[in-house]
Design a protein around this motif. Structure first.
Motif, PDB file in Angstrom:
ATOM      1  N   LEU A  58       0.825  -1.213   0.000  1.00 32.35           N
ATOM      2  CA  LEU A  58       0.000   0.000   0.000  1.00 32.35           C
ATOM      3  C   LEU A  58       0.858   1.262   0.000  1.00 32.35           C
ATOM      4  CD1 LEU A  58      -2.809  -1.083   2.492  1.00 32.35           C
ATOM      5  CD2 LEU A  58      -2.915  -0.968  -0.011  1.00 32.35           C
ATOM      6  N   VAL A  59       2.026   1.201   0.619  1.00 34.67           N
ATOM      7  CA  VAL A  59       2.956   2.332   0.557  1.00 34.67           C
ATOM      8  C   VAL A  59       3.386   2.570  -0.880  1.00 34.67           C
ATOM      9  CG1 VAL A  59       5.299   3.082   1.133  1.00 34.67           C
ATOM     10  CG2 VAL A  59       3.780   2.231   2.932  1.00 34.67           C
ATOM     11  N   GLU A  60       3.711   1.508  -1.597  1.00 33.25           N
ATOM     12  CA  GLU A  60       4.114   1.669  -2.999  1.00 33.25           C
ATOM     13  C   GLU A  60       2.962   2.225  -3.832  1.00 33.25           C
ATOM     14  OE1 GLU A  60       6.144  -1.445  -4.897  1.00 33.25           O
ATOM     15  OE2 GLU A  60       7.628  -1.729  -3.306  1.00 33.25           O
ATOM     16  N   ALA A  61       1.734   1.819  -3.514  1.00 32.55           N
ATOM     17  CA  ALA A  61       0.580   2.334  -4.245  1.00 32.55           C
ATOM     18  C   ALA A  61       0.422   3.836  -4.027  1.00 32.55           C
ATOM     19  CB  ALA A  61      -0.682   1.594  -3.808  1.00 32.55           C
ATOM     20  N   VAL A  62       0.640   4.280  -2.805  1.00 28.03           N
ATOM     21  CA  VAL A  62       0.557   5.715  -2.512  1.00 28.03           C
ATOM     22  C   VAL A  62       1.638   6.472  -3.260  1.00 28.03           C
ATOM     23  CG1 VAL A  62       0.949   7.421  -0.676  1.00 28.03           C
ATOM     24  CG2 VAL A  62      -0.595   5.503  -0.283  1.00 28.03           C
ATOM     25  N   GLU A  92     -11.108 -10.860  11.403  1.00 26.17           N
ATOM     26  CA  GLU A  92     -11.368  -9.572  12.037  1.00 26.17           C
ATOM     27  C   GLU A  92     -11.041  -8.447  11.055  1.00 26.17           C
ATOM     28  OE1 GLU A  92     -10.741  -7.779  16.509  1.00 26.17           O
ATOM     29  OE2 GLU A  92      -9.087  -8.884  15.603  1.00 26.17           O
ATOM     30  N   ALA A  93     -11.930  -7.469  10.968  1.00 22.77           N
ATOM     31  CA  ALA A  93     -11.742  -6.371  10.021  1.00 22.77           C
ATOM     32  C   ALA A  93     -10.701  -5.391  10.533  1.00 22.77           C
ATOM     33  CB  ALA A  93     -13.055  -5.642   9.787  1.00 22.77           C
ATOM     34  N   CYS A  94      -9.881  -4.889   9.623  1.00 21.09           N
ATOM     35  CA  CYS A  94      -8.927  -3.833   9.956  1.00 21.09           C
ATOM     36  C   CYS A  94      -8.898  -2.817   8.828  1.00 21.09           C
ATOM     37  CB  CYS A  94      -7.526  -4.396  10.215  1.00 21.09           C
ATOM     38  SG  CYS A  94      -6.654  -4.953   8.730  1.00 21.09           S
ATOM     39  N   THR A  95      -8.464  -1.623   9.123  1.00 20.04           N
ATOM     40  CA  THR A  95      -8.216  -0.597   8.117  1.00 20.04           C
ATOM     41  C   THR A  95      -6.754  -0.208   8.188  1.00 20.04           C
ATOM     42  OG1 THR A  95      -8.824   1.182   9.642  1.00 20.04           O
ATOM     43  CG2 THR A  95     -10.569   0.294   8.220  1.00 20.04           C
ATOM     44  N   ILE A  96      -6.226   0.275   7.077  1.00 19.92           N
ATOM     45  CA  ILE A  96      -4.817   0.652   7.011  1.00 19.92           C
ATOM     46  C   ILE A  96      -4.719   2.058   6.441  1.00 19.92           C
ATOM     47  CG2 ILE A  96      -2.536   0.095   6.091  1.00 19.92           C
ATOM     48  CD1 ILE A  96      -3.448  -2.810   5.853  1.00 19.92           C
ATOM     49  N   GLU A  97      -4.116   2.930   7.201  1.00 20.58           N
ATOM     50  CA  GLU A  97      -3.902   4.308   6.766  1.00 20.58           C
ATOM     51  C   GLU A  97      -2.435   4.505   6.424  1.00 20.58           C
ATOM     52  OE1 GLU A  97      -4.006   8.885   8.523  1.00 20.58           O
ATOM     53  OE2 GLU A  97      -5.111   7.290   9.567  1.00 20.58           O
ATOM     54  N   VAL A  98      -2.174   4.940   5.203  1.00 21.07           N
ATOM     55  CA  VAL A  98      -0.819   5.279   4.764  1.00 21.07           C
ATOM     56  C   VAL A  98      -0.756   6.794   4.579  1.00 21.07           C
ATOM     57  CG1 VAL A  98       0.950   4.975   2.998  1.00 21.07           C
ATOM     58  CG2 VAL A  98      -0.532   3.052   3.622  1.00 21.07           C
ATOM     59  N   ARG A  99       0.080   7.443   5.329  1.00 22.15           N
ATOM     60  CA  ARG A  99       0.202   8.893   5.235  1.00 22.15           C
ATOM     61  C   ARG A  99       0.949   9.296   3.965  1.00 22.15           C
ATOM     62  NH1 ARG A  99      -0.484  11.207  10.393  1.00 22.15           N
ATOM     63  NH2 ARG A  99      -2.198  10.040  11.367  1.00 22.15           N
ATOM     64  N   PRO A 100       0.749  10.514   3.481  1.00 25.07           N
ATOM     65  CA  PRO A 100       1.462  10.974   2.281  1.00 25.07           C
ATOM     66  C   PRO A 100       2.977  10.865   2.449  1.00 25.07           C
ATOM     67  CG  PRO A 100      -0.318  12.484   2.824  1.00 25.07           C
ATOM     68  CD  PRO A 100      -0.216  11.514   3.974  1.00 25.07           C
ATOM     69  N   THR A 101       3.649  10.696   1.329  1.00 28.96           N
ATOM     70  CA  THR A 101       5.093  10.509   1.345  1.00 28.96           C
ATOM     71  C   THR A 101       5.813  11.778   1.798  1.00 28.96           C
ATOM     72  OG1 THR A 101       4.868   8.972  -0.503  1.00 28.96           O
ATOM     73  CG2 THR A 101       7.085   9.819  -0.032  1.00 28.96           C
ATOM     74  N   ALA A 102       6.683  11.619   2.766  1.00 27.15           N
ATOM     75  CA  ALA A 102       7.537  12.721   3.226  1.00 27.15           C
ATOM     76  C   ALA A 102       8.915  12.554   2.596  1.00 27.15           C
ATOM     77  CB  ALA A 102       7.646  12.710   4.745  1.00 27.15           C
ATOM     78  N   VAL A 103       9.390  13.609   1.929  1.00 28.56           N
ATOM     79  CA  VAL A 103      10.692  13.575   1.252  1.00 28.56           C
ATOM     80  C   VAL A 103      11.649  14.529   1.960  1.00 28.56           C
ATOM     81  CG1 VAL A 103      11.925  13.952  -0.910  1.00 28.56           C
ATOM     82  CG2 VAL A 103       9.593  13.009  -0.929  1.00 28.56           C
ATOM     83  N   PHE A 177       2.683 -16.113  -0.629  1.00 24.87           N
ATOM     84  CA  PHE A 177       2.784 -15.178   0.493  1.00 24.87           C
ATOM     85  C   PHE A 177       2.053 -13.879   0.175  1.00 24.87           C
ATOM     86  CE2 PHE A 177       5.142 -11.892   2.923  1.00 24.87           C
ATOM     87  CZ  PHE A 177       4.832 -12.331   4.202  1.00 24.87           C
ATOM     88  N   LEU A 178       2.192 -13.402  -1.059  1.00 27.91           N
ATOM     89  CA  LEU A 178       1.467 -12.204  -1.478  1.00 27.91           C
ATOM     90  C   LEU A 178      -0.041 -12.430  -1.434  1.00 27.91           C
ATOM     91  CD1 LEU A 178       3.742 -11.198  -4.481  1.00 27.91           C
ATOM     92  CD2 LEU A 178       3.367  -9.801  -2.438  1.00 27.91           C
ATOM     93  N   ALA A 179      -0.490 -13.576  -1.948  1.00 23.59           N
ATOM     94  CA  ALA A 179      -1.927 -13.868  -1.932  1.00 23.59           C
ATOM     95  C   ALA A 179      -2.442 -13.948  -0.498  1.00 23.59           C
ATOM     96  CB  ALA A 179      -2.201 -15.174  -2.678  1.00 23.59           C
ATOM     97  N   GLY A 180      -1.671 -14.583   0.379  1.00 21.28           N
ATOM     98  CA  GLY A 180      -2.060 -14.661   1.775  1.00 21.28           C
ATOM     99  C   GLY A 180      -2.060 -13.309   2.456  1.00 21.28           C
ATOM    100  N   SER A 181      -1.291 -12.371   1.917  1.00 16.37           N
ATOM    101  CA  SER A 181      -1.225 -11.015   2.460  1.00 16.37           C
ATOM    102  C   SER A 181      -2.214 -10.070   1.791  1.00 16.37           C
ATOM    103  CB  SER A 181       0.209 -10.468   2.305  1.00 16.37           C
ATOM    104  OG  SER A 181       1.147 -11.315   2.943  1.00 16.37           O
ATOM    105  N   LEU A 182      -3.104 -10.616   0.984  1.00 12.68           N
ATOM    106  CA  LEU A 182      -4.144  -9.836   0.285  1.00 12.68           C
ATOM    107  C   LEU A 182      -3.545  -8.861  -0.722  1.00 12.68           C
ATOM    108  CD1 LEU A 182      -6.512  -9.031   3.308  1.00 12.68           C
ATOM    109  CD2 LEU A 182      -6.474 -11.074   1.847  1.00 12.68           C
ATOM    110  N   VAL A 183      -2.420  -9.246  -1.311  1.00 15.08           N
ATOM    111  CA  VAL A 183      -1.719  -8.420  -2.291  1.00 15.08           C
ATOM    112  C   VAL A 183      -1.819  -9.084  -3.660  1.00 15.08           C
ATOM    113  CG1 VAL A 183       0.522  -7.491  -3.004  1.00 15.08           C
ATOM    114  CG2 VAL A 183      -0.131  -7.490  -0.579  1.00 15.08           C
ATOM    115  N   ASP A 184      -2.086  -8.296  -4.704  1.00 12.98           N
ATOM    116  CA  ASP A 184      -2.154  -8.799  -6.068  1.00 12.98           C
ATOM    117  C   ASP A 184      -0.758  -9.204  -6.520  1.00 12.98           C
ATOM    118  OD1 ASP A 184      -2.584  -9.363  -8.716  1.00 12.98           O
ATOM    119  OD2 ASP A 184      -3.319  -7.373  -9.261  1.00 12.98           O
ATOM    120  N   GLN A 185      -0.562 -10.508  -6.765  1.00  9.45           N
ATOM    121  CA  GLN A 185       0.767 -10.997  -7.123  1.00  9.45           C
ATOM    122  C   GLN A 185       1.238 -10.445  -8.461  1.00  9.45           C
ATOM    123  OE1 GLN A 185      -0.262 -15.232  -7.196  1.00  9.45           O
ATOM    124  NE2 GLN A 185       0.035 -15.249  -9.405  1.00  9.45           N
TER     125      GLN A 185
END
Length: 317
Positions: A58-62, A92-103, A177-185
């Motif tokens: 999700l960080v890479e997506a941001v 169990e449901a969770c949400t993930i917040e990724v803050r904007p990239t700091a450079v 591992f990606l599939a188990g992590s809910l990531v598109d391989q």
């Protein structure tokens, strides 16, 4: 913007992640988790590295993709710095917040803070930070250990404090591992497009297997004295990770534990942690990653939390 998407790890996702990394921790096992002494969790829990893999994606997506800009190449090391505030149960449901990239330019770095929450409180928090030098690095010359290919797997190296676990990387396990992590391989692997990129966290996730193998060799009782992750600090050589291929040999070295104060553990400033140094070596024993993994006994965490009238923290080893 905060990501309002809800994520849920079913038992199939947990099983796929633990099987692809040979993580045999009973906390993730639907047939053993309820036999762990003093287990406060009503269901098997997600792997810590499984959550971190999703966060890294999700960080890479941001950031709009990774590694495309020439300026990024100087930021050779990706650092995962996370603290576990609670465990995430199966389904169990969770949400993930990724803050904007700091450079930053002095010193050069880019980072994204990440917060995983469930039911309004934190599960995992920290950051993914790219730097020109690693945050965690070996503190000794590992070349003196000799050719690790000649050393027995699952053994303590002669005259050294390191336990050795040998693994072989392959794309099938990384995809699972990606599939188990809910990531598109397909973001990392696509044979038709000739895209092969092992996610940086995958070889690091194999350190859990090495830790468990080390504990098993020392006759640790996983059911009577369970240990949980409290914090991860990991530095990965992105340039080296980018050229990994199937059948590459990964030598994982584990040293420790050393006892450290629990200032990195939420609500556990008086908690004493066990820190393990893990180093992953590939291709002529070059350092792919170095990590400090902090753990605490479930009994110690429960005692500290009871004193503060809170629930136990942590994520399974």
């Amino acid at each position: 913007m905060p990501d309002a998407t809800e994520y849920r790890f079913g038992q199939i996702h947990i099983d796929v992640a633990r099987n692809s990394t040979d993580d045999f921790n009973p906390f993730h096992d639907p047939h053993r988790f309820d036999r762990i002494l003093g287990n406060p969790y009503p269901l098997p829990i997600a792997l810590g590295f499984q959550l971190e893999c999703l966060c890294g994606f999700l960080v890479e997506a941001v950031r709009g993709g990774d590694g495309a800009a020439e300026a990024d190449r100087a930021l050779r090391f990706r650092n995962f710095q996370f603290t576990f505030a609670d465990a995430l149960w199966r389904d169990e449901a969770c949400t993930i917040e990724v803050r904007p990239t700091a450079v930053r330019t002095d010193p050069p770095a880019r980072s994204n803070r990440v917060l995983v929450k469930k039911a309004g409180h934190a599960v995992l928090l920290g950051q993914v930070r790219d730097t020109t030098v690693p945050v965690v690095a070996p503190d000794e010359d590992l070349a003196r250990l000799g050719d690790l290919r000649q050393a027995p797997d699952r053994s303590t190296l002669p005259g050294a404090p390191w336990f050795l676990k040998r693994k072989f990387l392959n794309t099938a396990n990384a995809k699972n591992f990606l599939a188990g992590s809910l990531v598109d391989q397909a973001y990392y692997f696509d044979e038709i497009a000739e895209r092969i990129r092992f996610p940086e966290i995958f070889p690091c996730a194999l350190a859990s297997c090495a830790l468990l193998e080390k504990a098993w060799s020392e006759h640790h009782d996983f059911m009577a004295d369970p240990m949980v992750y409290v914090a991860h600090a990991i530095s990965v050589d992105r340039a080296l990770a980018a050229v990994l291929r199937s059948n590459d040999v990964l030598h994982i070295l584990v040293r420790g534990p050393t006892v450290v104060a629990g200032s990195r553990a939420l609500g556990g400033s008086d908690l004493m942690l066990q820190r393990y140094r893990c180093v992953g070596l590939v291709r002529d024993q070059r350092v792919l990653y170095a990590a400090d993994l902090d753990l605490a006994s479930l009994r110690a965490i429960a005692g500290a939390r009871q004193a503060e009238h809170c629930a136990p923290t942590g994520a399974g080893r």
